[in-house]
Scaffold this motif. Structure first.
Motif, short mmCIF file in Angstrom:
data_model
loop_
_atom_site.label_atom_id
_atom_site.label_comp_id
_atom_site.label_asym_id
_atom_site.label_seq_id
_atom_site.Cartn_x
_atom_site.Cartn_y
_atom_site.Cartn_z
N SER A 252 38.66 13.44 66.36
CA SER A 252 38.10 13.45 65.01
C SER A 252 36.60 13.16 65.07
N ILE A 253 35.81 14.04 64.45
CA ILE A 253 34.36 13.84 64.41
C ILE A 253 34.02 12.92 63.25
N VAL A 254 33.31 11.85 63.56
CA VAL A 254 32.93 10.86 62.55
C VAL A 254 31.40 10.83 62.43
N PHE A 255 30.91 10.93 61.21
CA PHE A 255 29.47 10.80 60.96
C PHE A 255 29.21 9.39 60.44
N ILE A 256 28.26 8.71 61.06
CA ILE A 256 27.97 7.31 60.71
C ILE A 256 26.51 7.19 60.31
N LEU A 302 32.02 -1.16 63.95
CA LEU A 302 32.58 0.05 64.54
C LEU A 302 33.57 -0.26 65.67
N THR A 303 34.66 -0.87 65.32
CA THR A 303 35.73 -1.12 66.29
C THR A 303 36.70 0.06 66.27
N GLU A 304 37.51 0.14 67.30
CA GLU A 304 38.51 1.21 67.36
C GLU A 304 39.49 1.10 66.20
N GLU A 305 39.86 -0.12 65.85
CA GLU A 305 40.79 -0.33 64.74
C GLU A 305 40.17 0.12 63.41
N TYR A 306 38.88 -0.18 63.24
CA TYR A 306 38.19 0.20 62.00
C TYR A 306 38.14 1.72 61.86
N LEU A 307 37.78 2.44 62.92
CA LEU A 307 37.73 3.89 62.87
C LEU A 307 39.10 4.48 62.60
N PHE A 308 40.11 3.94 63.26
CA PHE A 308 41.47 4.44 63.08
C PHE A 308 41.92 4.27 61.63
N ASP A 309 41.67 3.08 61.07
CA ASP A 309 42.10 2.81 59.69
C ASP A 309 41.33 3.66 58.68
N GLU A 310 40.07 3.99 58.99
CA GLU A 310 39.30 4.83 58.07
C GLU A 310 39.79 6.28 58.08
N ILE A 311 40.19 6.75 59.25
CA ILE A 311 40.68 8.12 59.37
C ILE A 311 42.13 8.24 58.91
N HIS A 312 42.92 7.21 59.20
CA HIS A 312 44.34 7.21 58.82
C HIS A 312 44.63 5.97 57.98
N PRO A 313 44.20 5.96 56.72
CA PRO A 313 44.43 4.77 55.89
C PRO A 313 45.91 4.48 55.71
N LYS A 314 46.23 3.22 55.73
CA LYS A 314 47.63 2.80 55.58
C LYS A 314 48.07 2.97 54.12
N ARG A 315 49.26 3.48 53.97
CA ARG A 315 49.80 3.68 52.62
C ARG A 315 50.75 2.54 52.27
N ASN A 316 50.61 2.04 51.07
CA ASN A 316 51.48 0.97 50.60
C ASN A 316 52.68 1.59 49.91
#
Length: 343
Positions: A252-256, A302-316
């Motif tokens: 996934s390409i992320v622009f920061i 910019l942690t791996e967890e932060y990027l992952f959660d931004e790309i795949h937000p958790k659904r409640n």
């Protein structure tokens, strides 16, 4: 472009770079040894460009070890003979070695002199390191169709530039910002990013020249991403985040857009904010699909967890029922009021 890994040419190699331009040297091999770029081997001119190629180049490569090969053409420009930069990076080489060589290539070009390099070639199998392989590379670059990924990206980028009205007064009603032209090195960086040579690019705005410049290009791990963000200057970053989601391998390409608060001048904050939209438009017209756009003020985010959660937000999936809030305490007993009919 700045040094990407801190690795620079040692004194022997620097001296030899000057010597090899006398027209007598056909090819030289450069390796990374003891955290320095070093001269490994070289050969003098014996015949023509074509007759010397298979005589020298294939014997310089080691199957599992990356290296750089600078091969002299017979053609010249105003600075002297023109050269081919061949990057040998076999798939069987250790990942760290491949990353190190990819990240140091820009430094090698700077040390040797980019203006002397007429063409670049990347090889991963022995068949490519031959005159036949080079001619196939040239045929792919020069033929009208199909173009290589790199040439296609550069062509699209040039078309984008021609169709965009650049200038500080070029206000776009749809974007609401301003746009600056991007430098040749920035074009090259985007083309190489699309091709897969790098997974991280960093851009800065030259406020005096009013241009968007490439300030860094590298292959880095996600754990190294926070260290790339300056603490006192704004930057644009492009990162290819490689990860696994629900069992699928994803890239996934992320622009920061990093803006470290008020340590930057007002002009710098305004320019980066205003140019962002047009720059994103150029990137996406190149065929680089940006999955997520982020704005940060500190690289530590910019942690791996932060990027992952931004790309795949958790659904409640189990949202709790609305709970009526309690009234204020000690409000006394309810008042009894009579209706109009009761009176």
């Amino acid at each position: 472009m700045s040094h990407q890994t801190g690795i620079q040419a040692n004194n022997e190699l620097k001296k030899y770079f000057g010597k090899c331009r006398d027209g007598k040297i056909r090819v030289l091999k450069v390796s990374i040894e003891n955290e320095q770029l070093a001269l490994a081997k070289y050969h003098s001119v014996k015949g023509s460009f074509e007759s010397d190629f298979d005589k020298y180049v294939p014997s310089l490569i080691v199957e599992d070890l990356p290296c750089y090969i600078l091969y002299r053409f017979d053609s010249t420009n105003s600075l002297g003979h023109e050269w081919l930069l061949l990057s040998w990076s076999p798939d069987s080489a250790p990942v760290r070695q491949k990353m190190l060589y990819a990240s140091t290539k820009a430094t090698l070009k700077q040390e040797f002199g980019s203006a002397h390099i007429k063409d670049e070639m990347h090889a991963t199998v022995k068949e490519e390191v031959s005159l036949k392989g080079y001619k196939a590379h040239v045929s792919g670059v020069n033929s009208p169709a199909p173009l290589t990924d790199r040439e296609e990206a550069l062509k699209e980028l040039q078309q984008t530039e021609h169709n965009t009205n650049y200038g500080t007064d070029a206000r776009q009603s749809t974007m609401g910002g301003i746009s600056f032209p991007i430098t040749e090195s920035a074009k090259q960086g985007l083309a190489d990013f699309k091709r897969g040579s790098y997974n991280y690019l960093q851009f800065n705005i030259d406020l005096e020249e009013e241009k968007i410049c490439l300030s860094k290009a590298a292959v880095i791990a996600v754990t190294d991403l926070p260290a790339q963000v300056p603490s006192d200057q704004a930057r644009y970053h492009l990162y290819l985040f490689t990860h696994t989601h629900e069992g699928d391998h994803m890239e996934s390409i992320v622009f920061i857009y990093s803006m470290p608060g008020y340590s930057c001048t007002i002009k710098e904050r305004m320019m980066y904010s205003s140019c962002k939209g047009q720059f994103l438009e150029i990137i996406e017209k190149l065929g680089l699909e940006i999955v997520k756009r982020l704005e940060i003020d500190d690289g530590k985010e910019l942690t791996e967890e932060y990027l992952f959660d931004e790309i795949h937000p958790k659904r409640n999936l189990h949202r709790p029922a609305f709970a009526k809030p309690k009234g204020p305490p000690n409000r006394g007993a309810k008042r009894i009021t009579k209706s109009q009919s009761a009176q």
